[in-house]
Design a protein around this motif. Structure first.
Motif, PDB file in Angstrom:
ATOM      1  N   LYS A  47      -1.141   3.801 -41.598  1.00  0.00           N
ATOM      2  CA  LYS A  47      -2.056   4.655 -40.861  1.00  0.00           C
ATOM      3  C   LYS A  47      -2.315   5.926 -41.650  1.00  0.00           C
ATOM      4  CE  LYS A  47      -1.180   3.070 -36.140  1.00  0.00           C
ATOM      5  NZ  LYS A  47      -0.839   3.478 -34.769  1.00  0.00           N
ATOM      6  N   GLU A  48      -3.592   6.287 -41.764  1.00  0.00           N
ATOM      7  CA  GLU A  48      -4.003   7.477 -42.506  1.00  0.00           C
ATOM      8  C   GLU A  48      -4.460   8.546 -41.526  1.00  0.00           C
ATOM      9  OE1 GLU A  48      -6.566   7.998 -46.496  1.00  0.00           O
ATOM     10  OE2 GLU A  48      -7.704   7.330 -44.757  1.00  0.00           O
ATOM     11  N   ILE A  49      -4.027   9.780 -41.761  1.00  0.00           N
ATOM     12  CA  ILE A  49      -4.377  10.899 -40.883  1.00  0.00           C
ATOM     13  C   ILE A  49      -5.699  11.498 -41.334  1.00  0.00           C
ATOM     14  CG2 ILE A  49      -3.643  13.118 -39.952  1.00  0.00           C
ATOM     15  CD1 ILE A  49      -0.781  12.340 -40.518  1.00  0.00           C
ATOM     16  N   VAL A  50      -6.637  11.666 -40.404  1.00  0.00           N
ATOM     17  CA  VAL A  50      -7.945  12.261 -40.666  1.00  0.00           C
ATOM     18  C   VAL A  50      -8.139  13.438 -39.719  1.00  0.00           C
ATOM     19  CG1 VAL A  50     -10.433  11.864 -40.743  1.00  0.00           C
ATOM     20  CG2 VAL A  50      -8.864  10.043 -41.410  1.00  0.00           C
ATOM     21  N   PHE A  51      -8.706  14.542 -40.240  1.00  0.00           N
ATOM     22  CA  PHE A  51      -8.951  15.727 -39.411  1.00  0.00           C
ATOM     23  C   PHE A  51     -10.447  15.861 -39.169  1.00  0.00           C
ATOM     24  CE2 PHE A  51      -7.995  19.642 -37.475  1.00  0.00           C
ATOM     25  CZ  PHE A  51      -8.953  20.565 -37.856  1.00  0.00           C
ATOM     26  N   ASN A  52     -10.829  16.035 -37.897  1.00  0.00           N
ATOM     27  CA  ASN A  52     -12.230  16.135 -37.489  1.00  0.00           C
ATOM     28  C   ASN A  52     -12.441  17.484 -36.806  1.00  0.00           C
ATOM     29  OD1 ASN A  52     -14.842  15.806 -36.643  1.00  0.00           O
ATOM     30  ND2 ASN A  52     -14.532  13.790 -35.726  1.00  0.00           N
ATOM     31  N   THR A  53     -13.237  18.360 -37.439  1.00  0.00           N
ATOM     32  CA  THR A  53     -13.465  19.704 -36.883  1.00  0.00           C
ATOM     33  C   THR A  53     -14.407  19.701 -35.684  1.00  0.00           C
ATOM     34  OG1 THR A  53     -15.237  20.036 -38.498  1.00  0.00           O
ATOM     35  CG2 THR A  53     -13.043  20.817 -39.097  1.00  0.00           C
ATOM     36  N   THR A  54     -15.147  18.604 -35.485  1.00  0.00           N
ATOM     37  CA  THR A  54     -16.087  18.572 -34.354  1.00  0.00           C
ATOM     38  C   THR A  54     -15.383  18.351 -33.012  1.00  0.00           C
ATOM     39  OG1 THR A  54     -16.448  16.190 -34.688  1.00  0.00           O
ATOM     40  CG2 THR A  54     -17.914  17.714 -35.852  1.00  0.00           C
ATOM     41  N   LEU A  55     -14.126  17.920 -33.051  1.00  0.00           N
ATOM     42  CA  LEU A  55     -13.373  17.725 -31.808  1.00  0.00           C
ATOM     43  C   LEU A  55     -12.728  19.054 -31.433  1.00  0.00           C
ATOM     44  CD1 LEU A  55     -11.657  14.320 -32.682  1.00  0.00           C
ATOM     45  CD2 LEU A  55     -13.743  14.691 -31.376  1.00  0.00           C
ATOM     46  N   GLN A  56     -13.305  19.732 -30.416  1.00  0.00           N
ATOM     47  CA  GLN A  56     -12.875  21.086 -30.058  1.00  0.00           C
ATOM     48  C   GLN A  56     -12.350  21.194 -28.624  1.00  0.00           C
ATOM     49  OE1 GLN A  56     -13.155  24.040 -32.067  1.00  0.00           O
ATOM     50  NE2 GLN A  56     -13.601  22.676 -33.781  1.00  0.00           N
ATOM     51  N   HIS A  57     -12.571  20.171 -27.795  1.00  0.00           N
ATOM     52  CA  HIS A  57     -12.201  20.277 -26.385  1.00  0.00           C
ATOM     53  C   HIS A  57     -10.695  20.033 -26.198  1.00  0.00           C
ATOM     54  CE1 HIS A  57     -12.851  15.977 -27.078  1.00  0.00           C
ATOM     55  NE2 HIS A  57     -11.993  15.759 -26.094  1.00  0.00           N
ATOM     56  N   ASN A  58     -10.207  20.348 -25.021  1.00  0.00           N
ATOM     57  CA  ASN A  58      -8.790  20.183 -24.680  1.00  0.00           C
ATOM     58  C   ASN A  58      -8.617  18.827 -23.992  1.00  0.00           C
ATOM     59  OD1 ASN A  58      -6.122  20.419 -24.034  1.00  0.00           O
ATOM     60  ND2 ASN A  58      -6.345  22.241 -22.743  1.00  0.00           N
ATOM     61  N   ASP A  59      -7.921  17.890 -24.668  1.00  0.00           N
ATOM     62  CA  ASP A  59      -7.720  16.568 -24.070  1.00  0.00           C
ATOM     63  C   ASP A  59      -6.469  16.510 -23.194  1.00  0.00           C
ATOM     64  OD1 ASP A  59      -6.280  14.922 -27.002  1.00  0.00           O
ATOM     65  OD2 ASP A  59      -5.867  16.852 -26.082  1.00  0.00           O
ATOM     66  N   GLY A  60      -5.690  17.589 -23.129  1.00  0.00           N
ATOM     67  CA  GLY A  60      -4.529  17.665 -22.250  1.00  0.00           C
ATOM     68  C   GLY A  60      -3.240  17.112 -22.815  1.00  0.00           C
ATOM     69  N   LEU A  61      -3.268  16.468 -23.999  1.00  0.00           N
ATOM     70  CA  LEU A  61      -2.053  15.872 -24.553  1.00  0.00           C
ATOM     71  C   LEU A  61      -1.064  16.930 -25.017  1.00  0.00           C
ATOM     72  CD1 LEU A  61      -3.578  12.885 -26.585  1.00  0.00           C
ATOM     73  CD2 LEU A  61      -2.495  12.842 -24.321  1.00  0.00           C
ATOM     74  N   LEU A  62      -1.549  17.949 -25.732  1.00  0.00           N
ATOM     75  CA  LEU A  62      -0.657  19.012 -26.191  1.00  0.00           C
ATOM     76  C   LEU A  62      -0.141  19.849 -25.031  1.00  0.00           C
ATOM     77  CD1 LEU A  62      -2.381  20.241 -29.475  1.00  0.00           C
ATOM     78  CD2 LEU A  62      -0.288  18.917 -29.247  1.00  0.00           C
ATOM     79  N   SER A  63      -0.986  20.079 -24.041  1.00  0.00           N
ATOM     80  CA  SER A  63      -0.541  20.843 -22.863  1.00  0.00           C
ATOM     81  C   SER A  63       0.578  20.100 -22.136  1.00  0.00           C
ATOM     82  CB  SER A  63      -1.719  21.074 -21.921  1.00  0.00           C
ATOM     83  OG  SER A  63      -2.761  21.768 -22.578  1.00  0.00           O
ATOM     84  N   GLU A  64       0.457  18.782 -22.032  1.00  0.00           N
ATOM     85  CA  GLU A  64       1.505  17.980 -21.389  1.00  0.00           C
ATOM     86  C   GLU A  64       2.802  18.029 -22.191  1.00  0.00           C
ATOM     87  OE1 GLU A  64       0.333  13.994 -20.822  1.00  0.00           O
ATOM     88  OE2 GLU A  64       2.178  13.377 -19.820  1.00  0.00           O
ATOM     89  N   SER A  65       2.683  18.064 -23.534  1.00  0.00           N
ATOM     90  CA  SER A  65       3.877  18.167 -24.367  1.00  0.00           C
ATOM     91  C   SER A  65       4.584  19.501 -24.163  1.00  0.00           C
ATOM     92  CB  SER A  65       3.493  17.993 -25.845  1.00  0.00           C
ATOM     93  OG  SER A  65       4.613  18.131 -26.681  1.00  0.00           O
ATOM     94  N   TYR A  66       3.805  20.591 -24.011  1.00  0.00           N
ATOM     95  CA  TYR A  66       4.398  21.895 -23.740  1.00  0.00           C
ATOM     96  C   TYR A  66       5.105  21.896 -22.387  1.00  0.00           C
ATOM     97  CZ  TYR A  66       2.401  24.513 -27.673  1.00  0.00           C
ATOM     98  OH  TYR A  66       2.112  25.004 -28.931  1.00  0.00           O
ATOM     99  N   MET A  67       4.505  21.259 -21.382  1.00  0.00           N
ATOM    100  CA  MET A  67       5.101  21.209 -20.047  1.00  0.00           C
ATOM    101  C   MET A  67       6.438  20.476 -20.070  1.00  0.00           C
ATOM    102  SD  MET A  67       1.649  20.333 -17.843  1.00  0.00           S
ATOM    103  CE  MET A  67       2.579  19.970 -16.366  1.00  0.00           C
ATOM    104  N   GLN A  68       6.497  19.338 -20.805  1.00  0.00           N
ATOM    105  CA  GLN A  68       7.727  18.559 -20.845  1.00  0.00           C
ATOM    106  C   GLN A  68       8.835  19.265 -21.618  1.00  0.00           C
ATOM    107  OE1 GLN A  68       6.629  14.772 -22.482  1.00  0.00           O
ATOM    108  NE2 GLN A  68       5.455  14.129 -20.674  1.00  0.00           N
ATOM    109  N   MET A  69       8.485  19.956 -22.714  1.00  0.00           N
ATOM    110  CA  MET A  69       9.516  20.565 -23.555  1.00  0.00           C
ATOM    111  C   MET A  69      10.044  21.874 -22.973  1.00  0.00           C
ATOM    112  SD  MET A  69       9.384  21.390 -27.652  1.00  0.00           S
ATOM    113  CE  MET A  69       9.385  19.644 -28.032  1.00  0.00           C
TER     114      MET A  69
END
Length: 345
Positions: A47-69
């Motif tokens: 798997k290759e990591i690609v960065f896309n600058t056009t994706l700017q919205h909050n999908d909630g995944l990182l926020s959920e990670s902060y809540m759990q940790m």
């Protein structure tokens, strides 16, 4: 390392796309297993990591990670995430580069755009974790290599080794040095002819030469004058006239020819083109899909391929000032506020 990097790495282990609000999204692209016939090698899927600058919205995944940790509610997690994103941008602007752990690194380009360099890691490919590339040669190549080894061993048996004494080699080297030293040492030489050491292109007036002293008696000088007079009488008038003509005839003058030198012709170099880039994708299908979505807003939208990436540009100019004016108008639209200038020849 920033706190947000740990959450991104943790989330990428489960999801193929993680978006950092107001910064960009990390996407995992699966590359299937590959066989290379030239080297007879097998490469597992990765798997290759690609960065896309056009994706700017909050999908909630990182926020959920902060809540759990950290054991906080959703609102508190969103505030912590926004604070980390702000710190991330400030660090990147201050140091011009930023490390993202096992994900890769970021740097600022010449035009102020964000450039991502993915890390070469198999951490996020759980399906083929621990598998490495290997080579499996064919039976024909194995037999050919075996025949070469057998021929080499046969030649090795036919080789004769002549033992040479080191003491004998030292004696030979010392003798050669003594002979060379003998020829280098100069010996005094008497009665040297000085004209033999004077080059023909040096005028005779420059080279000082002292004639040897001759001790001649008066009778010897008289005999020499008599012989010279008799030789002059024997010479014919025709020879003297020919000699006179040769002396009086002037030499023909030769005019040197001047070679004409052609003037160099100036060759115009390639012209610079200024592309206003609004997006970048790793595959042509994604690039064509994005072009279709913005074609109504950008009439001259197209793509350019460079370093394996498909860059989408809204328009291109051969004048930098016109390109910058168009880019400034384009950034007024929130959809294209990250547009940047790409220069090519």
């Amino acid at each position: 390392m920033l706190r947000i990097v740990t959450h991104i790495e943790r989330t990428l282990l489960v999801h193929d796309c993680v978006i950092v609000p107001k910064f960009g999204g990390f996407v995992l692209q699966t590359i299937p297993a590959k066989y290379q016939a030239e080297s007879h090698s097998f490469n597992p899927s990765r798997k290759e990591i690609v960065f896309n600058t056009t994706l700017q919205h909050n999908d909630g995944l990182l926020s959920e990670s902060y809540m759990q940790m950290y054991g906080v509610d959703y609102r508190k997690a969103v505030l912590m995430l926004e604070e980390d994103v702000k710190s991330l941008k400030e660090t990147l602007q201050q140091h011009k580069s930023l490390s993202f752990g096992n994900i890769g690194s970021f740097s600022l380009g010449e035009e102020g755009q964000t450039v991502f360099f993915p890390a070469d890691t198999a951490l996020f490919n759980l399906t083929s974790y621990g598998l490495s590339s290997f080579s499996f040669p064919t039976l024909e190549s194995y037999l050919a290599e075996k025949r070469l080894l057998e021929v080499g061993q046969k030649h090795k048996k036919d080789t004769l080794y002549i033992p040479v004494s080191r003491k004998w080699m030292r004696v030979v080297a010392a003798s050669a040095a003594a002979v060379a030293l003998f020829f280098l040492v100069s010996t005094p030489v008497k009665d040297v002819n000085q004209s033999a050491y004077t080059a023909s292109f040096v005028p005779a007036e420059i080279v000082s030469y002292k004639a040897p002293e001759l001790n001649l008696s008066s009778s010897t000088i008289a005999d020499a004058d008599k012989k010279e007079a008799d030789a002059a009488l024997v010479a014919s008038p025709r020879q003297s006239s020919v000699a006179k003509e040769v002396k009086t005839k002037p030499a023909a003058s030769v005019e040197p020819k001047v070679k004409e030198v052609s003037k160099p012709v100036a060759v115009a170099g390639p012209k610079k083109m200024y592309h206003i880039v609004i997006a970048s994708f790793p595959s042509e299908s994604q690039a064509n899909e994005y072009i279709a979505s913005v074609q109504s807003e950008c009439k001259n939208v197209s793509k350019v391929v460079r370093d394996g990436k498909y860059r989408i540009y809204a328009d291109k100019y051969d004048n930098r000032e016109q390109a910058e004016n168009y880019m400034a108008d384009l950034r007024k639209n929130d959809k294209f506020r990250d547009a940047w200038l790409f220069i090519s020849r």
